[in-house]
Design an enzyme around this catalytic site. Structure first.
Site, PDB file in Angstrom:
ATOM      1  N   ASP A  22       1.558   0.552  -1.496  1.00  0.00           N
ATOM      2  CA  ASP A  22       2.403   0.818  -2.587  1.00  0.00           C
ATOM      3  C   ASP A  22       2.801   0.019  -3.488  1.00  0.00           C
ATOM      4  OD1 ASP A  22       4.257   2.821  -3.563  1.00  0.00           O
ATOM      5  OD2 ASP A  22       5.745   2.519  -2.556  1.00  0.00           O
ATOM      6  N   GLY A  77       2.437   1.246  -9.680  1.00  0.00           N
ATOM      7  CA  GLY A  77       3.021   1.645 -11.004  1.00  0.00           C
ATOM      8  C   GLY A  77       4.186   0.821 -11.182  1.00  0.00           C
ATOM      9  N   ARG A  78       4.979   0.288 -10.255  1.00  0.00           N
ATOM     10  CA  ARG A  78       6.012  -0.641 -10.630  1.00  0.00           C
ATOM     11  C   ARG A  78       4.948  -2.147 -11.111  1.00  0.00           C
ATOM     12  NH1 ARG A  78       8.542  -0.618  -5.116  1.00  0.00           N
ATOM     13  NH2 ARG A  78       7.040   0.985  -4.781  1.00  0.00           N
ATOM     14  N   HIS A  82      -3.293   1.296 -10.872  1.00  0.00           N
ATOM     15  CA  HIS A  82      -4.046   1.790  -9.831  1.00  0.00           C
ATOM     16  C   HIS A  82      -5.361   0.824 -10.034  1.00  0.00           C
ATOM     17  CE1 HIS A  82      -1.186   4.649  -8.776  1.00  0.00           C
ATOM     18  NE2 HIS A  82      -1.356   5.560 -10.163  1.00  0.00           N
ATOM     19  N   SER A 139      -1.571  10.567  -0.839  1.00  0.00           N
ATOM     20  CA  SER A 139      -0.746  11.596   0.173  1.00  0.00           C
ATOM     21  C   SER A 139      -0.666  12.931  -0.064  1.00  0.00           C
ATOM     22  CB  SER A 139       0.811  10.999   0.297  1.00  0.00           C
ATOM     23  OG  SER A 139       1.494  11.278  -0.676  1.00  0.00           O
ATOM     24  N   ASN A 141       1.408  13.375  -2.773  1.00  0.00           N
ATOM     25  CA  ASN A 141       0.979  13.003  -4.199  1.00  0.00           C
ATOM     26  C   ASN A 141       0.564  13.744  -5.182  1.00  0.00           C
ATOM     27  OD1 ASN A 141      -0.097   9.635  -2.913  1.00  0.00           O
ATOM     28  ND2 ASN A 141       1.975  10.030  -3.771  1.00  0.00           N
ATOM     29  N   ARG A 190       2.228  14.589  -8.420  1.00  0.00           N
ATOM     30  CA  ARG A 190       2.329  13.747  -9.572  1.00  0.00           C
ATOM     31  C   ARG A 190       1.761  14.418 -10.750  1.00  0.00           C
ATOM     32  NH1 ARG A 190       1.766   7.688  -7.718  1.00  0.00           N
ATOM     33  NH2 ARG A 190       3.263   7.495  -5.892  1.00  0.00           N
ATOM     34  N   ARG A 234       3.310  -2.231   4.731  1.00  0.00           N
ATOM     35  CA  ARG A 234       3.414  -1.612   3.648  1.00  0.00           C
ATOM     36  C   ARG A 234       3.945  -2.597   2.582  1.00  0.00           C
ATOM     37  NH1 ARG A 234       6.509   4.143   2.454  1.00  0.00           N
ATOM     38  NH2 ARG A 234       6.403   3.959   0.240  1.00  0.00           N
ATOM     39  N   ILE A 293       8.233   5.614   5.956  1.00  0.00           N
ATOM     40  CA  ILE A 293       6.849   5.723   6.527  1.00  0.00           C
ATOM     41  C   ILE A 293       6.110   6.610   5.548  1.00  0.00           C
ATOM     42  CG2 ILE A 293       5.664   6.749   8.434  1.00  0.00           C
ATOM     43  CD1 ILE A 293       7.059   4.235   9.097  1.00  0.00           C
ATOM     44  N   GLU A 334       3.495  -2.091  15.157  1.00  0.00           N
ATOM     45  CA  GLU A 334       4.462  -3.078  14.834  1.00  0.00           C
ATOM     46  C   GLU A 334       4.381  -2.970  13.424  1.00  0.00           C
ATOM     47  OE1 GLU A 334       6.210  -5.306  16.568  1.00  0.00           O
ATOM     48  OE2 GLU A 334       5.317  -4.474  18.386  1.00  0.00           O
TER      49      GLU A 334
HETATM   50  C1  IPE Z   1       3.230   6.575  -0.267  1.00  0.00           C
HETATM   51  O1  IPE Z   1       3.394   6.092  -1.438  1.00  0.00           O
HETATM   52  C2  IPE Z   1       1.461   7.017  -0.446  1.00  0.00           C
HETATM   53  C3  IPE Z   1       0.533   6.291  -0.713  1.00  0.00           C
HETATM   54  C4  IPE Z   1       0.631   4.781  -0.795  1.00  0.00           C
HETATM   55  C5  IPE Z   1      -0.814   6.713  -1.066  1.00  0.00           C
HETATM   56  P1  IPE Z   1       4.462   6.855  -2.405  1.00  0.00           P
HETATM   57  O2  IPE Z   1       4.894   5.951  -3.399  1.00  0.00           O
HETATM   58  O3  IPE Z   1       3.730   8.007  -2.823  1.00  0.00           O
HETATM   59  O4  IPE Z   1       5.645   7.008  -1.451  1.00  0.00           O
HETATM   60  P2  IPE Z   1       7.375   7.303  -1.689  1.00  0.00           P
HETATM   61  O5  IPE Z   1       7.188   8.490  -2.602  1.00  0.00           O
HETATM   62  O6  IPE Z   1       7.695   6.054  -2.441  1.00  0.00           O
HETATM   63  O7  IPE Z   1       8.029   7.714  -0.468  1.00  0.00           O
HETATM   64  C1  IPE Z   2       0.652   3.640  -4.900  1.00  0.00           C
HETATM   65  O1  IPE Z   2       1.433   3.094  -5.844  1.00  0.00           O
HETATM   66  C2  IPE Z   2      -0.530   4.202  -5.033  1.00  0.00           C
HETATM   67  C3  IPE Z   2      -0.571   5.700  -4.873  1.00  0.00           C
HETATM   68  C4  IPE Z   2       0.622   6.320  -4.131  1.00  0.00           C
HETATM   69  C5  IPE Z   2      -1.381   6.237  -5.107  1.00  0.00           C
HETATM   70  P1  IPE Z   2       2.374   4.005  -6.575  1.00  0.00           P
HETATM   71  O2  IPE Z   2       1.726   5.001  -7.493  1.00  0.00           O
HETATM   72  O3  IPE Z   2       3.353   4.679  -5.731  1.00  0.00           O
HETATM   73  O4  IPE Z   2       3.381   2.888  -7.171  1.00  0.00           O
HETATM   74  P2  IPE Z   2       4.963   2.749  -7.372  1.00  0.00           P
HETATM   75  O5  IPE Z   2       5.490   2.911  -6.002  1.00  0.00           O
HETATM   76  O6  IPE Z   2       5.494   3.849  -8.224  1.00  0.00           O
HETATM   77  O7  IPE Z   2       5.094   1.482  -7.797  1.00  0.00           O
HETATM   78 MG    MG Z   3       5.031   4.360  -4.667  1.00  0.00          MG
END
Ligand code: IPE
Ligand code: IPE
Ligand code: MG
Length: 238
Positions: A17, A20-21, A34, A62, A65, A68, A185, A192, A204
């Site tokens: 995760d 995007g940030r 990505h 997920s 996802n 999105r 994570r 989760i 763990e």
């Molecule tokens: C979890 O991340 C899914 C993946 C890393 C593929 P998300 O960014 O989708 O999860 P939430 O929305 O913060 O819970």
């Molecule tokens: C995880 O990064 C990748 C996927 C869920 C595909 P994010 O896209 O969720 O990035 P953040 O959490 O918005 O920073």
């Molecule tokens: Mg995310």
């Protein structure tokens, strides 16, 4: 890097995760994050294989996802296809066996074809298993298991009392998946997000604020150094 660990996890799963940030911090579009994240996947796959980890399961996309924006999903699918083609070299050179869990049929045909090709090509490899969770949801996996077992009961193949934990484990998307030892994570969220709900029971947990594109071998070693200090009691008194 010659580190030796007293106790290594057999099965590591990662919620990758923070892409995007990471991009936002750099004033770039999310897809930039990505793309950088795909490079991290290659680095961490190689390092886990080198360390002798039995299975690495990565949460790549997920079930949730799919909600999105279409442009982001389209880009992720294109990236996934490109990644699979490129990653084959790493997979074959490192004797890695590739598989997936999730509702793969929902992915574009072009991606499914590359997934199949990579699975076939690596089927006889004997090293680490690399499992990508794609269009994956933990609750959905449990629902699918319930359906599978209910059907066997309905057909008279088994009795209700035959149902046990072992049968449920063997009915998951990857039958015989080794128990999860360590869940990592990145991105700092303390949740989760519907990942491996059944398999996580005695795993763990290691959550780091480091964003996925910044995660690397050193960060992985920090998680492994912490893991080796853990006393895993599994409910018992040691
Ligand atoms: C979890 O991340 C899914 C993946 C890393 C593929 P998300 O960014 O989708 O999860 P939430 O929305 O913060 O819970
Ligand atoms: C995880 O990064 C990748 C996927 C869920 C595909 P994010 O896209 O969720 O990035 P953040 O959490 O918005 O920073
Ligand atoms: Mg995310």
């Amino acid at each position: 890097m010659d580190l030796t660990f007293r106790q290594l996890p057999r099965h590591i799963a990662i919620i990758m995760d923070g892409n995007g940030r990471w991009a936002k911090q750099k004033n770039k579009p999310r897809i930039w994050g990505h793309k950088a994240g795909a490079t991290t996947v290659d680095i961490i796959t190689k390092e886990c294989s080198r360390l002798g980890i039995q299975q690495l399961t990565l949460y790549a996309f997920s079930h949730e996802n799919w909600q999105r924006p279409k442009e982001e999903i389209d880009y992720l699918m294109t990236l996934l296809r490109r990644f699979l083609i490129k990653e084959r070299k790493t997979i074959m050179e490192n004797n890695i066996r590739f598989n997936t869990i999730g509702h793969i049929h929902r992915l574009p045909k072009t991606v499914i074809d590359e997934l199949d090709k990579t699975k076939e090509m690596s089927a006889k490899n004997t090293g680490m298993t690399l499992c990508l969770a794609l269009s994956y949801g933990g609750r959905m996996e449990i629902v699918d298991v319930v359906k599978k077992i209910a059907q066997r009961v309905a057909q008279g193949e088994i009795q209700i009392d035959d149902i046990n934990e072992e049968m449920c484990s063997q009915s998951m998307y990857q039958p015989g998946m080794p128990d999860l030892d360590l869940l990592i994570r990145t991105g700092g969220e303390m949740r989760i997000s519907n990942f491996l709900l059944w398999q996580l029971s005695y795993s763990e947990l290691w959550i780091t604020p480091t964003l996925w594109p910044d995660f690397n071998e050193q960060e992985l070693h920090k998680a492994l150094e912490d893991f080796e200090k853990r006393e895993r009691r599994f409910g018992k008194v040691l």
